[in-house]
Design a protein around this motif. Structure first.
Motif, PDB file in Angstrom:
ATOM      1  N   THR A  61      40.643  50.764  27.435  1.00  0.00           N
ATOM      2  CA  THR A  61      40.799  52.017  27.860  1.00  0.00           C
ATOM      3  C   THR A  61      41.248  52.131  29.309  1.00  0.00           C
ATOM      4  N   GLU A  62      41.661  53.252  29.610  1.00  0.00           N
ATOM      5  CA  GLU A  62      42.289  53.488  31.216  1.00  0.00           C
ATOM      6  C   GLU A  62      41.083  53.853  32.012  1.00  0.00           C
ATOM      7  N   VAL A  63      41.280  53.685  33.206  1.00  0.00           N
ATOM      8  CA  VAL A  63      40.521  54.125  34.476  1.00  0.00           C
ATOM      9  C   VAL A  63      41.390  54.276  35.675  1.00  0.00           C
ATOM     10  N   GLY A  64      41.260  55.471  36.140  1.00  0.00           N
ATOM     11  CA  GLY A  64      42.151  55.907  37.238  1.00  0.00           C
ATOM     12  C   GLY A  64      41.057  55.494  38.385  1.00  0.00           C
ATOM     13  N   LEU A  65      41.730  54.973  39.377  1.00  0.00           N
ATOM     14  CA  LEU A  65      41.045  54.354  40.803  1.00  0.00           C
ATOM     15  C   LEU A  65      41.663  55.154  41.774  1.00  0.00           C
ATOM     16  N   ARG A  66      40.868  55.631  42.922  1.00  0.00           N
ATOM     17  CA  ARG A  66      41.180  56.095  44.164  1.00  0.00           C
ATOM     18  C   ARG A  66      40.917  55.052  45.239  1.00  0.00           C
ATOM     19  N   VAL A  67      41.865  54.300  45.994  1.00  0.00           N
ATOM     20  CA  VAL A  67      41.483  53.227  46.810  1.00  0.00           C
ATOM     21  C   VAL A  67      42.047  53.317  48.187  1.00  0.00           C
ATOM     22  N   PHE A  68      41.089  53.011  49.001  1.00  0.00           N
ATOM     23  CA  PHE A  68      41.376  52.888  50.673  1.00  0.00           C
ATOM     24  C   PHE A  68      41.924  51.566  51.109  1.00  0.00           C
ATOM     25  N   ARG A  69      43.025  51.168  51.304  1.00  0.00           N
ATOM     26  CA  ARG A  69      43.380  49.952  51.905  1.00  0.00           C
ATOM     27  C   ARG A  69      43.215  50.053  53.283  1.00  0.00           C
ATOM     28  N   LYS A  70      42.032  49.273  53.594  1.00  0.00           N
ATOM     29  CA  LYS A  70      41.906  49.222  55.220  1.00  0.00           C
ATOM     30  C   LYS A  70      42.667  48.661  56.119  1.00  0.00           C
ATOM     31  N   LYS A  71      43.597  47.601  55.669  1.00  0.00           N
ATOM     32  CA  LYS A  71      44.675  46.882  56.556  1.00  0.00           C
ATOM     33  C   LYS A  71      45.693  47.851  57.080  1.00  0.00           C
ATOM     34  N   ASP A  72      46.060  48.688  56.251  1.00  0.00           N
ATOM     35  CA  ASP A  72      47.176  49.832  56.541  1.00  0.00           C
ATOM     36  C   ASP A  72      46.558  51.255  56.836  1.00  0.00           C
ATOM     37  N   HIS A  73      45.476  51.569  56.473  1.00  0.00           N
ATOM     38  CA  HIS A  73      44.825  52.904  56.441  1.00  0.00           C
ATOM     39  C   HIS A  73      45.321  53.871  55.638  1.00  0.00           C
ATOM     40  N   SER A  74      45.633  53.434  54.268  1.00  0.00           N
ATOM     41  CA  SER A  74      46.318  54.229  53.426  1.00  0.00           C
ATOM     42  C   SER A  74      45.478  54.505  52.383  1.00  0.00           C
ATOM     43  N   PHE A  75      45.646  55.337  51.733  1.00  0.00           N
ATOM     44  CA  PHE A  75      45.011  55.774  50.380  1.00  0.00           C
ATOM     45  C   PHE A  75      46.112  55.826  49.073  1.00  0.00           C
ATOM     46  N   GLN A  76      45.555  55.049  48.205  1.00  0.00           N
ATOM     47  CA  GLN A  76      46.433  54.770  47.002  1.00  0.00           C
ATOM     48  C   GLN A  76      45.707  54.997  45.604  1.00  0.00           C
ATOM     49  N   ASN A  77      46.394  55.482  44.622  1.00  0.00           N
ATOM     50  CA  ASN A  77      46.006  55.567  43.289  1.00  0.00           C
ATOM     51  C   ASN A  77      46.659  54.643  42.410  1.00  0.00           C
ATOM     52  N   PHE A  78      45.663  54.079  41.380  1.00  0.00           N
ATOM     53  CA  PHE A  78      45.772  53.155  40.597  1.00  0.00           C
ATOM     54  C   PHE A  78      45.360  53.296  39.028  1.00  0.00           C
ATOM     55  N   THR A  79      46.130  53.366  38.105  1.00  0.00           N
ATOM     56  CA  THR A  79      45.555  53.269  36.771  1.00  0.00           C
ATOM     57  C   THR A  79      45.694  51.999  36.019  1.00  0.00           C
ATOM     58  N   LEU A  80      44.498  51.634  35.528  1.00  0.00           N
ATOM     59  CA  LEU A  80      44.216  50.185  34.856  1.00  0.00           C
ATOM     60  C   LEU A  80      43.726  50.175  33.600  1.00  0.00           C
ATOM     61  N   LYS A  81      44.065  49.448  32.755  1.00  0.00           N
ATOM     62  CA  LYS A  81      43.440  49.278  31.496  1.00  0.00           C
ATOM     63  C   LYS A  81      42.729  48.015  31.315  1.00  0.00           C
ATOM     64  N   ARG A  82      41.442  48.558  31.008  1.00  0.00           N
ATOM     65  CA  ARG A  82      40.084  47.579  31.071  1.00  0.00           C
ATOM     66  C   ARG A  82      40.427  46.441  30.253  1.00  0.00           C
ATOM     67  N   ASP A  83      40.117  45.274  30.515  1.00  0.00           N
ATOM     68  CA  ASP A  83      40.380  44.130  29.387  1.00  0.00           C
ATOM     69  C   ASP A  83      39.235  43.261  29.732  1.00  0.00           C
ATOM     70  N   ARG A  84      39.500  42.019  29.053  1.00  0.00           N
ATOM     71  CA  ARG A  84      38.231  41.013  29.034  1.00  0.00           C
ATOM     72  C   ARG A  84      38.285  40.188  30.192  1.00  0.00           C
ATOM     73  N   ILE A  85      37.160  40.160  30.852  1.00  0.00           N
ATOM     74  CA  ILE A  85      37.136  39.502  32.173  1.00  0.00           C
ATOM     75  C   ILE A  85      36.270  38.005  31.849  1.00  0.00           C
ATOM     76  N   PRO A  86      36.956  37.029  32.301  1.00  0.00           N
ATOM     77  CA  PRO A  86      36.112  35.752  31.931  1.00  0.00           C
ATOM     78  C   PRO A  86      35.006  35.476  32.947  1.00  0.00           C
ATOM     79  N   ILE A  87      33.658  35.048  32.605  1.00  0.00           N
ATOM     80  CA  ILE A  87      32.650  34.661  33.194  1.00  0.00           C
ATOM     81  C   ILE A  87      32.653  33.246  33.150  1.00  0.00           C
ATOM     82  N   VAL A  88      33.139  32.203  34.089  1.00  0.00           N
ATOM     83  CA  VAL A  88      33.702  31.011  34.044  1.00  0.00           C
ATOM     84  C   VAL A  88      32.394  30.253  33.987  1.00  0.00           C
TER      85      VAL A  88
END
Length: 576
Positions: free
Chosen positions: A163-190
């Motif tokens: 499933t997709e999730v849209g994220l609004r992100v603030f990038r501190k190192k250059d003080h910019s705002f960015q949008n990302f669309t990600l697809k959730r996936d299986r994340i290992p718990i090592v």
């Protein structure tokens, strides 16, 4: 005459009132019948009915049932435990070895969700999210400045796979705002915490628990170590409280030749199941050093016992926890479950390593510290009547844990204090703030260079001492400084490079690792103690194995507190 009739009428009225008042209870007053088990179940059900229908105050019967279940299990053994519905998902994730999410570690920092690091190969890394980014919005929902509970925040980031999730992100190192669309996936718990080469022929691999994915993780790590030249191995099982028994038998199989016994189990009917090794083990009959301590339990002890009893390898450290029971998880129908002890297990020589329990008396690590066992080899209890002999004539003992072949005492109090601060997340949080403010100072470091050459600046050390003082913690700089510098470097390395870098850094000052290196070098002067280098990255293939144990997928818990600990956080370092 009238007075006598009045008295009779009054008595009958009182009697009828008593009958009416007690009538609800009398409805279930028929005699119980059936087997003792059936009678007990009916008795309990009646009691709950009476409480629910007739008790003078409103009562949550669910809470009563939970208390009752826990009290029943307490009468059995320390490792039969109840898993409430409220934490069942978290427990399942830990044992399954993965979850569905976006692949970030984060802190709730000030008023925002601050990314510590992304999971390698996960959706966030692929999309370009970076350490230090602030996640402000998820699918339009505000995540900052609203004191959203952690569990609710995590659910905003987790979700069904693909499933997709849209994220609004603030990038501190250059003080910019960015949008990302990600697809959730299986994340290992090592469960393999890290692995590396300590010299040209000695590999080092640490396992923190035995989950459903542990053998696959172990196989891939071992293949990389072998490709990098490993002919001997340090297998670190310290603080590993257990998990799936089948994972422990499969890993043991990799070190043993065909038809070598790994473990026996026996249930209440006296039925014995035997697990034997198969041919073609990935590290068969090669030197292995197994590191254990008082928190190495159950599945960890199966591996240590299998190798010790078959004269393969050397067990280094302190007496293990002492758990020789096998649990199976059984659903109770409402999302909760119970892990019930269904068998005992025995090492290949036939010894049980289960420590005594009963009457509320169950030996703890604190008890061992008080007797001096953690500091002095001669204080370890040895019961001569529980002595067994290995095929090559070595004497081993049952009765309460695996007694190591080579004893290494616990570190001094100064080191233990620093380790407790590390466990509580103090170093991690301080390092996050350091990197958040000065990330550019570290951007040119490579993992190999950082492990070998980075020295914690004195100014950073003093900043940490001040940080502790402001939090009400005073350290003696003379006694604690070496340990503090090590953990500061390790904490920075984790956030910059990950688990393998941490393992390499700590190995240089780890008494048990250094003992293993010394033993290796007694027979072969190959490499140098601190000649730690990066692995190559060959393609690795998994071989393998089937065991014959019909209870191999049953769960083993090293401690009666394991289930509760899965939902307990020491710091706000979360995964999603």
């Amino acid at each position: 005459m009238r007075q006598k009739l009045f008295r009779l009428f009054l008595a009958l009225t009182i009697l009828m009132a008593g009958i009416l008042i007690g009538s609800q209870s009398d409805a279930n007053s028929y005699p119980l019948s059936g087997s003792p088990s059936e009678v007990a179940q009916e008795k309990m059900q009646r009691l709950l009915n009476f409480i629910e229908e007739d008790y003078v105050d409103a009562v949550n019967t669910d809470s009563i049932v939970t208390v009752t279940i826990n009290e029943i299990l307490d009468k059995l053994d320390p490792h039969s435990v109840y898993i409430p519905k409220t934490i069942s998902s978290a427990v399942a994730e830990q044992m399954q070895g993965d979850f569905v999410g976006i692949g970030v570690n984060f802190y709730r920092y000030k008023d925002s969700v601050a990314v510590i690091r992304t999971v390698a190969g996960g959706p966030s890394e692929k999309a370009g999210i970076q350490a230090g980014d602030r996640i402000l919005l998820a699918q339009g929902d505000t995540l900052y400045g609203n004191n959203m509970p952690n569990d609710q925040l995590v659910q905003k980031l987790k979700g069904p796979i693909n499933t997709e999730v849209g994220l609004r992100v603030f990038r501190k190192k250059d003080h910019s705002f960015q949008n990302f669309t990600l697809k959730r996936d299986r994340i290992p718990i090592v469960s393999v915490s890290g692995y590396c080469m300590l010299d040209s022929s000695l590999g080092y691999l640490k396992i923190n628990r035995f989950a459903a994915t542990t053998y696959d993780e172990f196989s891939l790590a071992l293949a990389e170590l072998k490709a990098s030249g490993a002919q001997e191995l340090i297998l670190d099982l310290r603080d590993n409280l257990g998990g799936y028994m089948g994972m422990a038998t499969q890993i043991s199989d990799d070190f043993l030749s065909a038809n070598t016994p790994i473990v026996y189990t026996k249930n209440k009917k006296g039925t014995t199941a035997t697990t034997l090794a198969n041919a073609g083990g990935a590290f068969e009959n090669k030197p292995v050093y197994v590191l254990v301590n008082e928190r190495s339990a159950s599945a960890s002890e199966i591996i240590a016992g299998a190798l010790q009893d078959n004269d393969i390898g050397t067990i280094i450290g302190r007496r293990t926890f002492g758990k020789g029971l096998v649990q199976r998880e059984m659903p109770l129908g409402d999302g909760s479950s119970v892990r019930l002890t269904i068998a005992r297990y025995y090492t290949p020589t036939g010894r049980s390593i289960q420590k005594p329990y009963g009457d509320g008396d169950y030996e703890s690590a604190q008890d061992r510290y008080a007797t001096g066992e953690l500091q002095y080899k001669d204080s370890m209890p040895v019961i001569d009547s529980l002595a067994y002999t290995t095929p090559k004539g070595k004497i081993v003992y049952g009765g309460g844990g695996i007694i190591p072949d080579v004893f290494v005492p616990i570190e001094d109090n100064a080191v233990l204090v620093v380790k407790e601060l590390e466990r509580l997340g103090v170093f991690s949080f301080f390092s996050f703030e350091q990197l958040d403010a000065h990330r550019s100072d570290y951007q040119d470091w490579t993992e190999a260079g950082f492990v070998k050459d980075f020295q914690v600046p004195e100014t950073l050390y003093q900043d940490f001492v001040t940080y502790l003082k402001n939090a009400g913690v005073a350290l003696d700089t003379k006694d604690h400084k070496v340990a503090v510098l090590l953990e500061l470097k390790a904490a920075l390395a984790y956030q910059l490079f990950g688990d393998n870098a941490v393992l390499k850094i700590r190995a240089a000052q780890d008494p048990m690792v250094q003992k293993a290196l010394a033993l290796k070098n007694q027979t072969s002067q190959v490499g140098a103690v601190n000649n730690i280098h990066l692995l190559s990255d060959p393609s690795a293939t998994k071989t393998k194995i089937q065991t014959t144990n019909d209870v191999q997928n049953d769960v083993e818990n090293g401690s009666e507190n394991d289930v509760q600990n899965t939902s307990k956080e020491t710091v706000e370092n979360r995964e999603s």
